[in-house]
Write an enzyme that holds these catalytic residues in place. Structure first.
Site, PDB file in Angstrom:
ATOM      1  N   CYS A  42       0.842  -1.196   0.000  1.00 38.23           N
ATOM      2  CA  CYS A  42       0.000   0.000   0.000  1.00 38.23           C
ATOM      3  C   CYS A  42       0.881   1.252   0.000  1.00 38.23           C
ATOM      4  CB  CYS A  42      -0.907   0.000   1.230  1.00 38.23           C
ATOM      5  SG  CYS A  42      -2.059   1.410   1.278  1.00 38.23           S
ATOM      6  N   ASP A  44       0.415   3.748   1.753  1.00 38.48           N
ATOM      7  CA  ASP A  44       0.377   4.324   3.103  1.00 38.48           C
ATOM      8  C   ASP A  44       1.789   4.615   3.630  1.00 38.48           C
ATOM      9  OD1 ASP A  44       0.177   4.491   6.053  1.00 38.48           O
ATOM     10  OD2 ASP A  44      -1.920   3.975   5.699  1.00 38.48           O
ATOM     11  N   ARG A  46       2.887   4.795   6.451  1.00 35.71           N
ATOM     12  CA  ARG A  46       3.287   4.050   7.651  1.00 35.71           C
ATOM     13  C   ARG A  46       3.788   2.647   7.339  1.00 35.71           C
ATOM     14  NH1 ARG A  46      -2.473   5.007  10.328  1.00 35.71           N
ATOM     15  NH2 ARG A  46      -2.946   4.462   8.162  1.00 35.71           N
ATOM     16  N   HIS A  98      -2.158  -4.048   5.026  1.00 39.60           N
ATOM     17  CA  HIS A  98      -1.985  -3.642   6.425  1.00 39.60           C
ATOM     18  C   HIS A  98      -3.342  -3.369   7.047  1.00 39.60           C
ATOM     19  CE1 HIS A  98      -2.631   0.822   5.917  1.00 39.60           C
ATOM     20  NE2 HIS A  98      -2.434   0.481   4.667  1.00 39.60           N
ATOM     21  N   CYS A 101      -6.055   0.021   6.874  1.00 34.11           N
ATOM     22  CA  CYS A 101      -5.847   0.598   5.537  1.00 34.11           C
ATOM     23  C   CYS A 101      -7.029   1.518   5.185  1.00 34.11           C
ATOM     24  CB  CYS A 101      -5.729  -0.516   4.498  1.00 34.11           C
ATOM     25  SG  CYS A 101      -5.402   0.106   2.830  1.00 34.11           S
TER      26      CYS A 101
HETATM   27 CO    CO Z   1      -3.408   1.193   3.007  1.00 27.59          CO
END
Ligand code: CO
Length: 207
Positions: A42, A44, A46, A98, A101
């Site tokens: 992803c 993301d 993080r 994750h 998400c």
């Molecule tokens: Co995500």
């Protein structure tokens, strides 16, 4: 602007430190890359691929998009898989989702009509297909976690079923499904979940 200057300063400090610890590291990478793994994850912030699996530049080939999707017609992702398998000769492909998400959780809420909603329509389809699996979870958080797992499993199947992986040159390539927990920084192997998706979709011709 000053924040961006900080980033450039950070970069100089990092490059200096790496070169001090591993002299010749960067010049060794200029002529070729030989990563052993393809990471599909992803976007993301993080969930940074290299950091969470402790790998240096040159060690993992990465494709990231919102909700770590492998869409049959996404030439971007498919080109990455093709290059990984046929040029870099990568044998292990990791699809990593994750918990928490945003793209997956948004698929459990009504569409806001944004471009983003077109992309996560793929996740809505999964939520619809596995509705009974998801609705047995009582809280929205638990439903989102289940959908995050199912989403990884389905994307693993998409990689396995892609025409690229049906060619002789892809023989021996293994596709793994992992999920990362933002709360503890740990990865979990979702292989049992992926096997159950296979059972739920008996017509899938996966290897
Ligand atoms: Co995500």
């Amino acid at each position: 602007m000053s924040e961006l200057k900080n980033l450039l300063a950070n970069n100089r400090a990092w490059a200096t430190r790496v070169e001090r610890e591993r002299p010749g590291f960067f010049s060794g990478l200029t002529h070729q890359q030989r990563p052993k793994y393809l990471w599909i994850g992803c976007s993301d912030s993080r969930v940074p691929a290299n950091e969470i699996i402790g790998l240096m530049p040159g060690e993992v080939f990465v494709h990231r998009n919102i909700a770590n999707l492998v869409v049959h017609s996404d030439l971007n992702c498919l080109s990455v898989i093709d290059f990984a398998v046929n040029e870099l000769k990568i044998q292990d492909i990791i699809v990593c989702g994750h918990y928490g998400c945003g793209g997956v959780t948004a698929a459990l809420a009504p569409s806001a009509g944004r471009v983003f909603d077109h992309w996560i329509r793929h996740v809505r389809d999964i939520a619809k297909f596995y509705r009974s699996e998801i609705e047995i979870e009582s809280s929205l958080d638990a439903q989102s976690r289940k959908l995050c797992e199912l989403n990884v499993a389905v994307q693993v199947v998409h990689v396995r079923e892609s025409p690229i992986l049906q060619t002789p040159s892809a023989r021996g390539v293994t596709v793994h499904g992992w999920i990362y927990d933002l709360a503890d920084g740990l990865l979990r192997d979702l292989t049992p979940m992926i096997d159950s998706v296979r059972a739920l979709a008996p017509n899938a011709t996966v290897r």
